[in-house]
Write an enzyme that holds these catalytic residues in place. Structure first.
Site, PDB file in Angstrom:
ATOM      1  N   TYR A  34      19.692  43.792  33.770  1.00  0.00           N
ATOM      2  CA  TYR A  34      20.694  44.417  32.886  1.00  0.00           C
ATOM      3  C   TYR A  34      20.753  45.896  33.184  1.00  0.00           C
ATOM      4  CZ  TYR A  34      23.295  41.858  29.435  1.00  0.00           C
ATOM      5  OH  TYR A  34      24.241  41.109  28.818  1.00  0.00           O
ATOM      6  N   ASP A  91      47.908  50.261  42.723  1.00  0.00           N
ATOM      7  CA  ASP A  91      47.073  49.056  42.687  1.00  0.00           C
ATOM      8  C   ASP A  91      47.008  48.506  44.117  1.00  0.00           C
ATOM      9  OD1 ASP A  91      46.088  46.495  42.546  1.00  0.00           O
ATOM     10  OD2 ASP A  91      47.206  45.942  40.738  1.00  0.00           O
ATOM     11  N   THR A 141      40.754  45.427  44.770  1.00  0.00           N
ATOM     12  CA  THR A 141      39.801  44.326  44.717  1.00  0.00           C
ATOM     13  C   THR A 141      39.018  44.370  46.018  1.00  0.00           C
ATOM     14  OG1 THR A 141      41.399  42.753  45.617  1.00  0.00           O
ATOM     15  CG2 THR A 141      41.169  42.813  43.223  1.00  0.00           C
ATOM     16  N   ARG A 172      33.748  38.992  45.392  1.00  0.00           N
ATOM     17  CA  ARG A 172      34.790  38.951  44.370  1.00  0.00           C
ATOM     18  C   ARG A 172      34.556  40.075  43.358  1.00  0.00           C
ATOM     19  NH1 ARG A 172      38.513  35.631  43.447  1.00  0.00           N
ATOM     20  NH2 ARG A 172      37.902  34.693  45.415  1.00  0.00           N
ATOM     21  N   LYS A 185      39.731  40.619  48.928  1.00  0.00           N
ATOM     22  CA  LYS A 185      40.923  40.157  49.650  1.00  0.00           C
ATOM     23  C   LYS A 185      40.834  40.683  51.091  1.00  0.00           C
ATOM     24  CE  LYS A 185      43.816  39.656  45.511  1.00  0.00           C
ATOM     25  NZ  LYS A 185      43.232  40.413  44.386  1.00  0.00           N
TER      26      LYS A 185
HETATM   27  N1  DSN Z   1      45.392  36.029  42.054  1.00  0.00           N
HETATM   28  C1  DSN Z   1      45.604  37.178  42.904  1.00  0.00           C
HETATM   29  C2  DSN Z   1      46.459  36.846  44.065  1.00  0.00           C
HETATM   30  O1  DSN Z   1      46.398  35.714  44.499  1.00  0.00           O
HETATM   31  O2  DSN Z   1      47.169  37.695  44.564  1.00  0.00           O
HETATM   32  C3  DSN Z   1      46.127  38.305  42.133  1.00  0.00           C
HETATM   33  O3  DSN Z   1      45.315  38.518  41.053  1.00  0.00           O
END
Ligand code: DSN
Length: 434
Positions: free
Chosen positions: A60, A213, A239, A248, A242
């Site tokens: 934690y 974003d 993120t 993730r 990707k």
């Molecule tokens: N679910 C994501 C995507 O596939 O682009 C976006 O949050």
């Protein structure tokens, strides 16, 4: 444990739980024998898997390095500090918050840091490519803040000026009329480069803040093939899983002046204890993305998407916005077959071992559950080593599957060809048979 498709560097430790081990093995087989074309997915490195499966999950660590609410965080502080420093160096940012559990949380934290409830935000329409957290009626964002939206220009049918690109005249008009406190750039289904500069100019002209974003293009920005919004936007969210090819999760970049507000909005504003095993995996991914080979990877992702787009156009599909400049290909299925919906296409491709998702296209007459489009992405299979010739073959296989979608024999033949193709590009060759 020994099975032909490894699920993690720690497979052997799951021997005591054959049910979970079996499911991981099945998913590893799926990822290794079918094509992964979901634009928001990738294959992380074994090092990222190792960090995210590590003992750091036990700790934690509410708070931030040097300011924790629990004892025993000396090492955790070093982990998080390392991740922050690597994120800052990779993107050239003053400040990084690496705790957001997801891109959605990162956006929520930014809204919380910069806005009061009821403030107006200008962001991209979901049905033109925006994200749920850009003010979808289904998202908490639209209940707390007042969202107004811009979209893409109409399709023209002219191959030199195809349209369906962000309509900056519309962005400027709506900004002048609505006087938003915040303008958001970024999308989940848009195949063009998003230039941060026109957004900055429009935001400045109405005294708005500017959030970029970068959930989708983060890896393309880190790899130097897309313009960086860092230093142009007030805040950048991303993120890590990707195109950036990490675990993730999410992250936020900003300048020093906003650091305190952003950090407070993430914790205690929105989240509890950070996932420090994931933070460690983010640190691994940031270091991997700083290497020269990642620049080559990012360039190959874009070249592969272009090859896939070209192949699909040659098969009679219409490309939304006329083509691609990133990792995505957004396909309008109607010229190929007016009866074919995105839902039916996704399901037919799934059965043939080609994994992708249905997607609305701008001004789609069908519902978001049915859709007239498909979204495809090149990031994962580029990681596995595929190049433009494989992408051309993938385009052909997609076309054959959809043209003969009710023919079991053709589907079986495509499935075999997909299996054969994937066998040449295993995502985890170093783990196989571990
Ligand atoms: N679910 C994501 C995507 O596939 O682009 C976006 O949050």
């Amino acid at each position: 444990m020994s099975h032909p498709f490894a699920a993690s560097p720690f497979d052997a430790w799951l021997e005591g739980d054959p049910e979970v081990a079996g499911l991981l093995g099945k998913e590893a087989e799926r990822q290794s024998t079918t094509l992964q074309l979901i634009a928001s997915e990738n294959f992380t490195s074994p090092a990222v898997l190792a960090a995210s499966g590590s003992i750091l999950t036990n700790k934690y660590a509410e708070g931030y390095p040097g300011r924790r609410y629990y004892g025993g965080n000396a090492v955790i502080d070093e982990v998080e500090e390392l991740a922050r420093e690597r994120a800052k160096a990779l993107f050239g940012a003053d400040h990084a918050n690496v705790q957001p559990h997801a891109g959605a949380n990162a956006n929520l934290a930014v809204y919380q840091a910069l806005l009061e409830p009821g403030d107006t935000v200008l962001a991209m329409r979901l049905d033109h490519g925006g994200h749920l957290t850009h003010g979808s009626p289904a998202s908490i964002t639209s209940k707390v803040w007042r969202f107004v939206s811009y979209g893409v220009s109409p399709a023209t049918g002219d191959p030199d000026k195809p349209g369906e690109t962000i309509d900056f005249d519309q962005v400027a008009d709506i900004a002048r009329r609505e006087r938003p406190k915040l303008i958001v750039a970024g999308s989940t289904a848009y195949a063009r480069i998003i230039d941060p500069l026109p957004f900055r100019e429009i935001a400045d002209s109405v005294g708005a803040r500017f959030l970029f974003d970068a959930a989708h293009p983060a890896g393309l920005i880190a790899g130097g093939v897309h313009p960086s919004p860092v230093g142009v936007a007030d805040v950048v969210t991303l993120t890590t899983h990707k195109t950036l090819r990490g675990p993730r999760g999410g992250a936020i970049l900003c300048d020093a002046a906003l650091a305190k507000a952003i950090d407070g909005a993430v914790f205690p504003g929105l989240q509890g204890g950070p996932l420090e095993h994931v933070v460690a995996a983010k640190a691994v991914a940031f270091a991997e993305a700083a290497r020269p080979e990642f620049h080559r990877y990012a360039a190959q992702v874009v070249a592969n998407a272009a090859a896939l787009a070209g192949a699909l156009a040659g098969e009679g599909f219409r490309l939304v916005s006329g083509g691609t400049e990133n990792h995505q290909v957004l396909v309008d299925l109607r010229p190929f077959d007016p009866e074919l919906t995105g839902k039916v296409a996704q399901e037919a491709l799934d059965r043939a071992g080609i994994t992708c998702n249905r997607n609305t296209i701008p001004d789609d007459p069908r519902s978001p559950f049915i859709t007239s489009g498909l979204r495809l992405g090149s990031a994962a299979e580029t990681t596995a080593g595929m190049g433009v010739s494989e992408m051309r073959l993938v385009g052909e296989l997609i076309s054959t599957t959809l043209r003969h979608r009710d023919d079991e024999q053709v589907r079986g033949e495509v499935r075999s060809r997909v299996r054969e193709l994937c066998a040449g590009f295993p995502p985890y060759p170093s783990l196989a048979g571990a």
